[in-house]
Write an enzyme that holds these catalytic residues in place. Structure first.
Site, PDB file in Angstrom:
ATOM      1  N   HIS A 302       0.803  -1.222   0.034  1.00  0.00           N
ATOM      2  CA  HIS A 302      -0.023  -0.140   0.086  1.00  0.00           C
ATOM      3  C   HIS A 302       0.998   1.468   0.108  1.00  0.00           C
ATOM      4  O   HIS A 302       0.863   2.014  -0.839  1.00  0.00           O
ATOM      5  CB  HIS A 302      -0.806   0.046   1.184  1.00  0.00           C
ATOM      6  CG  HIS A 302      -1.910   0.880   1.462  1.00  0.00           C
ATOM      7  ND1 HIS A 302      -2.966   1.232   0.234  1.00  0.00           N
ATOM      8  CD2 HIS A 302      -2.109   2.238   2.126  1.00  0.00           C
ATOM      9  CE1 HIS A 302      -3.703   2.283   0.623  1.00  0.00           C
ATOM     10  NE2 HIS A 302      -3.141   2.738   1.636  1.00  0.00           N
ATOM     11  N   GLU A 313       2.584  -0.596   7.831  1.00  0.00           N
ATOM     12  CA  GLU A 313       2.358  -1.692   7.048  1.00  0.00           C
ATOM     13  C   GLU A 313       3.503  -2.914   6.948  1.00  0.00           C
ATOM     14  O   GLU A 313       3.312  -3.924   7.099  1.00  0.00           O
ATOM     15  CB  GLU A 313       2.215  -1.105   5.635  1.00  0.00           C
ATOM     16  CG  GLU A 313       2.000  -2.395   4.560  1.00  0.00           C
ATOM     17  CD  GLU A 313       1.924  -1.988   3.037  1.00  0.00           C
ATOM     18  OE1 GLU A 313       1.306  -2.484   2.454  1.00  0.00           O
ATOM     19  OE2 GLU A 313       2.180  -0.599   2.948  1.00  0.00           O
ATOM     20  N   HIS A 339      -1.392   8.487  -5.418  1.00  0.00           N
ATOM     21  CA  HIS A 339      -2.390   7.460  -4.783  1.00  0.00           C
ATOM     22  C   HIS A 339      -3.728   7.840  -5.151  1.00  0.00           C
ATOM     23  O   HIS A 339      -4.422   8.895  -4.946  1.00  0.00           O
ATOM     24  CB  HIS A 339      -2.672   8.029  -3.142  1.00  0.00           C
ATOM     25  CG  HIS A 339      -3.256   7.053  -2.193  1.00  0.00           C
ATOM     26  ND1 HIS A 339      -4.064   6.354  -2.690  1.00  0.00           N
ATOM     27  CD2 HIS A 339      -3.429   7.298  -0.940  1.00  0.00           C
ATOM     28  CE1 HIS A 339      -4.836   5.448  -1.718  1.00  0.00           C
ATOM     29  NE2 HIS A 339      -4.341   6.040  -0.599  1.00  0.00           N
TER      30      HIS A 339
END
Length: 411
Positions: A302, A313, A339
């Protein structure tokens, strides 16, 4: 009995290119889709962030004018990507009642909504477009795709922030397993590069402020990372049962082996710091795939380039993979394409699929000094994946504590 679900078509329109192939080639070349914004509204509102990663090809230049005029940009992008994916799959001849759509967005028609608000204030209610609500609703992209292809099995939308399109693909896997359709068009889109979203994300200190150098602003895992870069675009996968694909002689890219969806229930914007929910989503995806952590050969992370999110993460991945996380090729492709919020997971799923097919993990650009708290195997150049069977996971995490992970396997 568990069915084998396969990927037979891909499509995308992104900050890197107007098609899936163009986006992939630009990604491998280390290009960046981030650019200074040239719209008048940037100066009008004195925005603190003056760059973003807009779609490289405007969707209203691709679609027929009457079609584009009735769709918000988020739906325009969705339709462009879905049309490419369906054609790439060979335009399967499937009864309408057996064709489904799982298409998502994180925000929906923000441009339509706020343009209508401006019209209402400046010109009065009679000048507001009759199509305003159908254009702004978050299910509009799924509806546009469904109507274009006459998909009547179902048309479903999930809105789980930046996990939306990965969750849509995981849902498509379950819908195919349940026999609700033989073929599904799955993906997500977003067109939310707007003064209000830029101002809001900047206010919460989520956006990079490298206005002087947009191309290097998104730098996942770098010690100097200072936020994400807003992106725009859409991606779609055509999914079907292996039985159906083989019966029609379809080319198969890879197997969608499973998905996992969890919730942090921790904070509306911050991830659970130890990655508990994220790691459970990974494990659920592996369980659905009948695989173990040792089978994973590549991770599309991500990795938004935020100081807190990237490390959370990594902690989640360490829970699953242990010290082997230092050896698995990891790609943080948002460094290149920004993003895309609700559309980002679908784009990254498409990249993960091509990584399997071409046996190379995409590069992670802009990392000049890797954070010691993120001891991962990343590279500014594509990394070979080898000839052995591949199992790739693609992670997506969103505001509200939404976690979605899919597993994709070579065939």
């Amino acid at each position: 009995m568990t069915k084998k679900i396969v990927i037979t078509g891909i499509g995308a329109t992104s900050p890197l290119g107007g098609t899936a192939r163009e986006s992939w080639e630009a990604l491998l070349a280390g290009d960046s889709g981030a650019r200074s914004l040239e719209h008048d509204w940037v100066a009008t509102y004195d925005l603190p962030v003056t760059f973003a990663a807009e779609a490289k090809v405007r969707p209203d230049t691709v679609l027929e004018r009457p079609v584009a005029k009735r769709l918000d940009p988020s739906s325009q992008l969705a339709l462009v990507a879905a049309k490419e994916a369906f054609a790439d799959a060979g335009s399967p001849d499937v009864p309408s009642e057996r064709l489904g759509v799982d298409f998502s967005t994180g925000i929906g028609g923000v441009w339509t909504l706020l343009d209508a608000w401006d019209t209402l204030r400046e010109k009065g209610p009679r000048r507001v477009m009759p199509m305003t609500v159908p254009m702004l609703m978050p299910n509009a992209p799924a509806a546009a795709v469904s109507m274009h292809f006459e998909a009547r099995a179902y048309a479903r939308t999930v809105a789980s922030a930046c996990a939306s399109s990965t969750e849509a693909i995981a849902n498509a896997y379950e819908h195919l397993q349940a026999g609700l359709a033989d073929v599904v068009i799955a993906g997500g889109s977003e067109s939310a590069i707007h003064p209000i979203t830029i101002a809001s994300f900047a206010s919460m200190q989520a956006l990079s402020r490298r206005n002087d150098d947009p191309a290097t602003a998104s730098r996942p895992y770098d010690v100097t990372r200072d936020g994400f870069v807003m992106g725009e675009g859409a991606a779609a996968l055509v999914l079907e049962t292996e039985e159906h694909a083989l019966a029609r002689g379809a080319r198969i890219y890879a197997e969608l082996a499973g998905g996992g969806v969890t919730a942090d229930s921790h904070h509306i914007t911050a991830p659970e710091p130890e990655g508990l929910g994220a790691s459970r989503a990974v494990q659920l995806a592996l369980d659905a795939a009948g695989a173990t952590a040792d089978d994973v050969t590549h991770i599309n992370a991500h990795a938004t380039s935020t100081p807190v999110g990237d490390v959370a993460e990594v902690r989640a991945m360490h829970r699953i993979f242990g010290d082997r996380i230092r050896e698995i090729p990891v790609s943080a492709t948002k460094a290149a394409h920004g993003h895309l919020l609700g559309g980002t997971g679908a784009l990254e799923a498409m990249f993960a699929t091509l990584a399997i097919v071409e046996r190379q993990a995409p590069p992670t650009i802009n990392v000049t000094e890797q954070d010691p708290d993120a001891p991962l195997r990343i590279s500014p150049e594509p990394m070979p994946l080898g000839d052995e069977p591949q199992l790739v996971i693609s992670n997506s995490f969103g505001f509200g504590g939404h976690n979605a992970v899919i597993a994709i396997r070579s065939v």
